[in-house]
Enzyme design. Sequence first.
Site, mmCIF file in Angstrom:
data_model
loop_
_atom_site.group_PDB
_atom_site.id
_atom_site.type_symbol
_atom_site.label_atom_id
_atom_site.label_comp_id
_atom_site.label_asym_id
_atom_site.label_seq_id
_atom_site.Cartn_x
_atom_site.Cartn_y
_atom_site.Cartn_z
ATOM 1 N N CYS A 190 -15.858 2.128 19.499
ATOM 2 C CA CYS A 190 -15.587 0.703 19.689
ATOM 3 C C CYS A 190 -15.431 0.377 21.178
ATOM 4 O O CYS A 190 -16.404 0.377 21.911
ATOM 5 C CB CYS A 190 -14.364 0.288 18.861
ATOM 6 S SG CYS A 190 -14.201 -1.498 18.623
ATOM 7 N N HIS B 34 -15.225 2.658 13.259
ATOM 8 C CA HIS B 34 -14.085 3.543 13.527
ATOM 9 C C HIS B 34 -14.024 4.692 12.514
ATOM 10 O O HIS B 34 -13.430 4.545 11.439
ATOM 11 C CB HIS B 34 -12.785 2.748 13.447
ATOM 12 C CG HIS B 34 -12.552 1.827 14.589
ATOM 13 N ND1 HIS B 34 -11.812 2.186 15.700
ATOM 14 C CD2 HIS B 34 -12.954 0.546 14.798
ATOM 15 C CE1 HIS B 34 -11.762 1.168 16.549
ATOM 16 N NE2 HIS B 34 -12.452 0.166 16.021
ATOM 17 N N GLU C 102 -12.218 7.354 12.754
ATOM 18 C CA GLU C 102 -10.845 7.867 12.670
ATOM 19 C C GLU C 102 -9.999 7.110 11.648
ATOM 20 O O GLU C 102 -8.967 7.617 11.192
ATOM 21 C CB GLU C 102 -10.172 7.819 14.058
ATOM 22 C CG GLU C 102 -9.657 6.465 14.515
ATOM 23 C CD GLU C 102 -10.725 5.519 15.038
ATOM 24 O OE1 GLU C 102 -10.361 4.454 15.568
ATOM 25 O OE2 GLU C 102 -11.931 5.842 14.925
#
Length: 237
Positions: free
Chosen positions: A86, A203, A205
Amino acid sequence: MRFGIVVFPGSNCDQDCHYVTGGILKEPTTFIWHKETKIPDVDALIIPGGFSYGDYLRAGAIARFSPVMKGVVDFAAKGGMVLGICNGFQILVESGLLPGALRRNRSLKFICKPVFVRVENHQTPFTLLYQPGQVLSLPIAHAEGNYYIDPAGLARLKERNQIVFRYVTKEGAVSDEANPNGSVDQIAGISNEAGNVLGMMPHPERVADPLLGGEDGIKLFESLRRSRRERAAPVIR
């Protein structure tokens, strides 16, 4: 496997990444403050999401001049693995480590929702544990995720297999409706020509633990670990 996570004023996904690398994978993980001029002894760098320097001027434009970025550029030039997520993708583009630009979403609004992306290149250090063409559900949260590159640059990305992720439907089809921000050619993530630097808007994660509602992102970090082990494996002649 030693991970380093670069932290800028305004980063807000650094702890999320640390939870994955240090918590789930249980690998040594070091935070690296933006004022540092030397990269510690790590095997991979993560530039996390957030709003570095408040996204003033352009997202990533000020972070590009942080003292730590010279070390990041040198680390990448030596073949070190660098992942920008990002805002991290935006910083890598502003730093010249990746081609193109990230513009305002075509809706001119901040978008925060899960999307589907397709693995276009499964032969990078970041994707080797995914299947070719595998569709992943990953969240996005950005206002400047509209990836742009000119036609000649796009042709070069395709020729060198640098497009790593594309936005698609749940079934894996490319369509304008599946493109959340207007990115050219549905691009959600690209690598550099050497393949050791990856920038992506979604994302991974945030979907690396079943407690978070999904695990589609964990294999990206596991791929990095596998890549490091394969690099370190002795050559048997």
